[in-house]
Scaffold this active site. Structure first.
Site, PDB file in Angstrom:
ATOM      1  N   ASP A   1       0.927  -1.321   0.042  1.00  0.00           N
ATOM      2  CA  ASP A   1      -0.190  -0.340  -0.041  1.00  0.00           C
ATOM      3  C   ASP A   1       0.833   0.994  -0.185  1.00  0.00           C
ATOM      4  O   ASP A   1       1.318   1.860   0.780  1.00  0.00           O
ATOM      5  CB  ASP A   1      -1.102   0.129   1.159  1.00  0.00           C
ATOM      6  CG  ASP A   1      -1.983   0.927   1.240  1.00  0.00           C
ATOM      7  OD1 ASP A   1      -2.195   1.978   0.468  1.00  0.00           O
ATOM      8  OD2 ASP A   1      -2.431   1.040   2.530  1.00  0.00           O
TER       9      ASP A   1
ATOM     10  N   ARG B   1      -0.235   4.309  -0.811  1.00  0.00           N
ATOM     11  CA  ARG B   1      -1.052   5.158  -1.149  1.00  0.00           C
ATOM     12  C   ARG B   1      -0.715   6.683  -0.220  1.00  0.00           C
ATOM     13  O   ARG B   1      -0.478   6.207   1.463  1.00  0.00           O
ATOM     14  CB  ARG B   1      -2.801   5.128  -0.756  1.00  0.00           C
ATOM     15  CG  ARG B   1      -2.965   4.463  -2.204  1.00  0.00           C
ATOM     16  CD  ARG B   1      -4.214   4.289  -1.110  1.00  0.00           C
ATOM     17  NE  ARG B   1      -4.710   2.961  -0.449  1.00  0.00           N
ATOM     18  CZ  ARG B   1      -5.405   2.478  -0.135  1.00  0.00           C
ATOM     19  NH1 ARG B   1      -6.897   2.580  -0.098  1.00  0.00           N
ATOM     20  NH2 ARG B   1      -5.335   1.488   1.607  1.00  0.00           N
TER      21      ARG B   1
END
Length: 206
Positions: free
Chosen positions: A131, A133
Site C-alpha cells: 500500500d 497511498r
C-alpha cells in the site's frame, strides 16, 4: 484560485447534480504529480464535523462495476450516506489505483490472485508495495474546506492514522460496510486479516 499550504491549489468549482443529490464539485490541481483531484461537498459543512469519505480511485470497481472489490459499492453508499446526513464531503483521489500501484500493475496483481495469491502477496510477488497511498493531498483539501474536524467513513485504520498525522481531527470513525459476494470474499478477508480493516460482516462467513 486558492493556493493551499502545500502544493495543491483550488482550480475549479461548479454545481454537480448526481443521481444521489446536488453536490458542489471543487477541483484541485497538484503540480507535484500532475494529478487532478476533486472534492464533492453536499450541503452546509460549516459548524459541524461533516461526514467525510476519502475514496481511492478504482476504475475497475467505480466505473466498470467489478465485483472483485467493494469499491464501487462503497462509493455509492458513501454518497447516499452523505446526502441522508444533510451535509458532507467526498474526496476522490487520483493516483490511488490498486492501493497506489497503478492500473496495469493492479490488473497483473488480479491475475496472480486468480492463481491463488491474496491481494497482499500478489503485490509483493510483483515487487511492489502492499500500500503506497499518500493522503497528504486529502488533508490539504480538508484544510482548504475549513472543517475543524470530520467523521470519517472508512474501515481502514491506516487511513485514519495518516490523516491524523497530517493534522486532520477525526471525531469519529464511521464504518462503511457492504455485503460481500463470492468474487470479493477472499479479497475482503485478506484486507481484514492482513491489513487490519474493520469488516465485521465477514464474521460468520466461511
Amino acid at each position: 484560485m486558492t493556493e493551499l499550504a502545500g502544493f495543491t491549489r483550488r482550480a475549479a468549482e461548479t454545481r454537480l447534480p448526481t443521481r444521489y443529490g446536488d453536490f458542489q464539485a471543487i477541483g484541485y490541481a497538484d503540480p507535484t504529480c500532475a494529478h487532478e483531484q476533486v472534492a464533492l461537498v453536499y450541503g452546509d459543512i460549516t459548524g459541524r464535523d461533516p461526514l467525510t469519505r476519502v475514496h481511492s480511485e478504482c476504475l475497475t470497481g467505480d466505473v466498470f462495476g467489478s465485483t472483485r472489490c467493494e469499491c464501487g459499492d462503497q462509493l455509492s453508499a458513501a454518497m447516499r450516506a452523505i446526502v441522508a446526513e444533510g451535509a458532507g464531503i467526498l474526496i476522490y483521489l487520483q493516483g490511488h489505483e490498486g492501493r497506489g500501484i497503478g492500473l496495469l500493475a493492479k490488473l497483473k496483481a488480479m491475475r496472480l490472485q486468480e492463481d491463488g495469491l491474496d491481494t497482499v502477496d500478489a503485490n509483493v510477488a510483483l515487487g511492489l508495495p502492499v500500500d503506497s497511498r499518500d493522503y497528504t493531498v486529502a488533508a490539504e483539501i480538508l484544510h482548504d474546506l475549513g472543517v475543524p474536524a470530520i467523521r470519517l467513513l472508512s474501515n481502514n485504520p491506516r487511513k485514519l492514522d495518516s490523516l491524523r498525522q497530517h493534522g486532520i481531527c477525526i471525531s469519529e470513525q464511521v464504518p462503511l460496510l457492504v455485503e460481500p459476494n463470492d468474487e470479493n470474499l477472499p479479497y475482503l478477508k485478506a484486507k481484514r486479516e492482513r491489513l487490519d480493516h474493520y469488516l465485521p460482516q465477514l464474521d460468520n462467513l466461511s
